[in-house]
Design a protein around this motif. Structure first.
Motif, PDB file in Angstrom:
ATOM      1  N   SER A  88      60.162  58.912  45.404  1.00 32.39           N
ATOM      2  CA  SER A  88      59.404  59.554  44.015  1.00 32.39           C
ATOM      3  C   SER A  88      57.982  59.015  43.774  1.00 32.39           C
ATOM      4  O   SER A  88      57.815  57.771  44.168  1.00 32.39           O
ATOM      5  N   ASN A  90      56.153  58.839  41.188  1.00 32.58           N
ATOM      6  CA  ASN A  90      56.340  58.074  40.079  1.00 32.58           C
ATOM      7  C   ASN A  90      57.372  56.903  40.338  1.00 32.58           C
ATOM      8  O   ASN A  90      58.393  57.124  40.361  1.00 32.58           O
ATOM      9  N   PHE A  92      58.018  54.273  38.619  1.00 32.66           N
ATOM     10  CA  PHE A  92      58.898  53.885  37.662  1.00 32.66           C
ATOM     11  C   PHE A  92      60.168  54.799  37.537  1.00 32.66           C
ATOM     12  O   PHE A  92      61.126  54.771  36.726  1.00 32.66           O
ATOM     13  N   GLU A  93      60.375  55.833  38.447  1.00 28.96           N
ATOM     14  CA  GLU A  93      61.555  56.778  38.353  1.00 28.96           C
ATOM     15  C   GLU A  93      62.817  56.063  39.355  1.00 28.96           C
ATOM     16  O   GLU A  93      63.629  56.753  39.567  1.00 28.96           O
ATOM     17  N   ARG A  98      61.912  49.770  38.704  1.00 30.57           N
ATOM     18  CA  ARG A  98      62.023  49.344  37.466  1.00 30.57           C
ATOM     19  C   ARG A  98      62.525  48.160  37.203  1.00 30.57           C
ATOM     20  O   ARG A  98      62.131  47.143  36.356  1.00 30.57           O
ATOM     21  N   LEU A 122      50.484  57.866  38.089  1.00 33.57           N
ATOM     22  CA  LEU A 122      51.888  58.150  37.647  1.00 33.57           C
ATOM     23  C   LEU A 122      52.512  56.896  37.214  1.00 33.57           C
ATOM     24  O   LEU A 122      53.112  56.892  36.102  1.00 33.57           O
ATOM     25  N   ALA A 123      52.401  55.791  38.015  1.00 29.41           N
ATOM     26  CA  ALA A 123      53.053  54.683  37.662  1.00 29.41           C
ATOM     27  C   ALA A 123      52.451  54.067  36.464  1.00 29.41           C
ATOM     28  O   ALA A 123      53.291  53.398  35.712  1.00 29.41           O
ATOM     29  N   GLN A 126      53.157  55.781  33.320  1.00 31.28           N
ATOM     30  CA  GLN A 126      54.619  55.576  33.105  1.00 31.28           C
ATOM     31  C   GLN A 126      54.699  54.236  32.366  1.00 31.28           C
ATOM     32  O   GLN A 126      55.565  54.060  31.389  1.00 31.28           O
ATOM     33  N   LYS A 129      53.773  54.254  28.702  1.00 26.04           N
ATOM     34  CA  LYS A 129      54.723  54.695  28.129  1.00 26.04           C
ATOM     35  C   LYS A 129      56.103  53.891  27.762  1.00 26.04           C
ATOM     36  O   LYS A 129      56.392  53.784  26.454  1.00 26.04           O
ATOM     37  N   ASP A 130      56.244  53.027  28.697  1.00 30.15           N
ATOM     38  CA  ASP A 130      57.452  52.301  28.669  1.00 30.15           C
ATOM     39  C   ASP A 130      57.209  50.920  28.015  1.00 30.15           C
ATOM     40  O   ASP A 130      58.025  50.037  28.037  1.00 30.15           O
TER      41      ASP A 130
END
Length: 205
Positions: A88, A90, A92-93, A98, A122-123, A126, A129-130
């Motif tokens: 991915s 991203n 963090f997917e 993670r 993207l990372a 994310q 947001k996390d």
């Protein structure tokens, strides 16, 4: 650990390096040359190791067969650091990524990655947001075009990530020449200042 200060401290931070692979380096077309990007990533790696900061290192597409491994000069700075390979864009997917970030127990993440506009953005977005804080190192990254790179920097800043440069990261993390890591910082900066003239005259030494 405390992030009560506006400046960042090495006790609060982890370094996250994403996709510093041959294929990405070959397509950098933004303001910092690929060789200088590599040197600045090496500076970040040496800083993190000297200050005993956790490091998370990731690649994309190596096991899948469409990309090569981390660039050798960078990998040589990170002995013993496991490489998390993903599919991915991203990071963090990816569950292993993670978990590795969570395992650092640090909420302030210093990011470098290629390309600026894709895997780095993207990372970082994310991560924000996390619940993490994010800093990204603008001269240790690069985009497929100057427009792509600069647009990504604007997006990251609008999202709340903090832009910085590689040498400024080193100086911000220790700040005081009498701090416990001042000698290591001096050694790293001397190494960097010796390397810079081989690549560019646009950084003062």
């Amino acid at each position: 650990m405390s992030n009560s200060q506006g400046v960042w401290t090495y006790q609060d931070c982890a370094l996250v390096l994403i996709d510093y692979q041959k294929e990405m380096f070959e397509t950098i077309r933004s303001e910092t040359s690929p060789d200088l990007v590599e040197l600045n990533v090496r500076l970040l790696a040496r800083t993190a190791k000297a200050f005993k900061m956790p490091i998370v290192l990731s690649t994309i597409g190596v096991a899948a067969g469409f990309n090569g491994p981390t660039r050798p000069a960078i990998l040589a700075e990170l002995p013993g650091v496991p490489v998390i390979d993903r599919t991915s864009m991203n990071a963090f997917e990816d569950q292993a990524f993670r978990e590795a970030v969570a395992k650092t127990r640090r909420k302030r993440l210093i990011f470098g990655g290629l390309h600026t506009e894709i895997c780095l953005t993207l990372a970082t977005v994310q991560a924000l947001k996390d619940g993490y804080e994010g800093m990204f190192v603008v001269d240790a990254v690069g985009g497929r075009s100057q427009t792509a790179h600069r647009t990504a920097i604007e997006r990251l800043a609008h999202a709340g990530a903090v832009p910085n440069t590689a040498l400024a990261v080193l100086t911000e993390l220790f700040r005081d020449w009498t701090s416990p890591v001042a000698d290591q910082a001096r050694e790293i900066s001397n190494w960097y200042f010796a390397e810079i003239p081989e690549l560019t005259a646009e950084v003062g030494v």
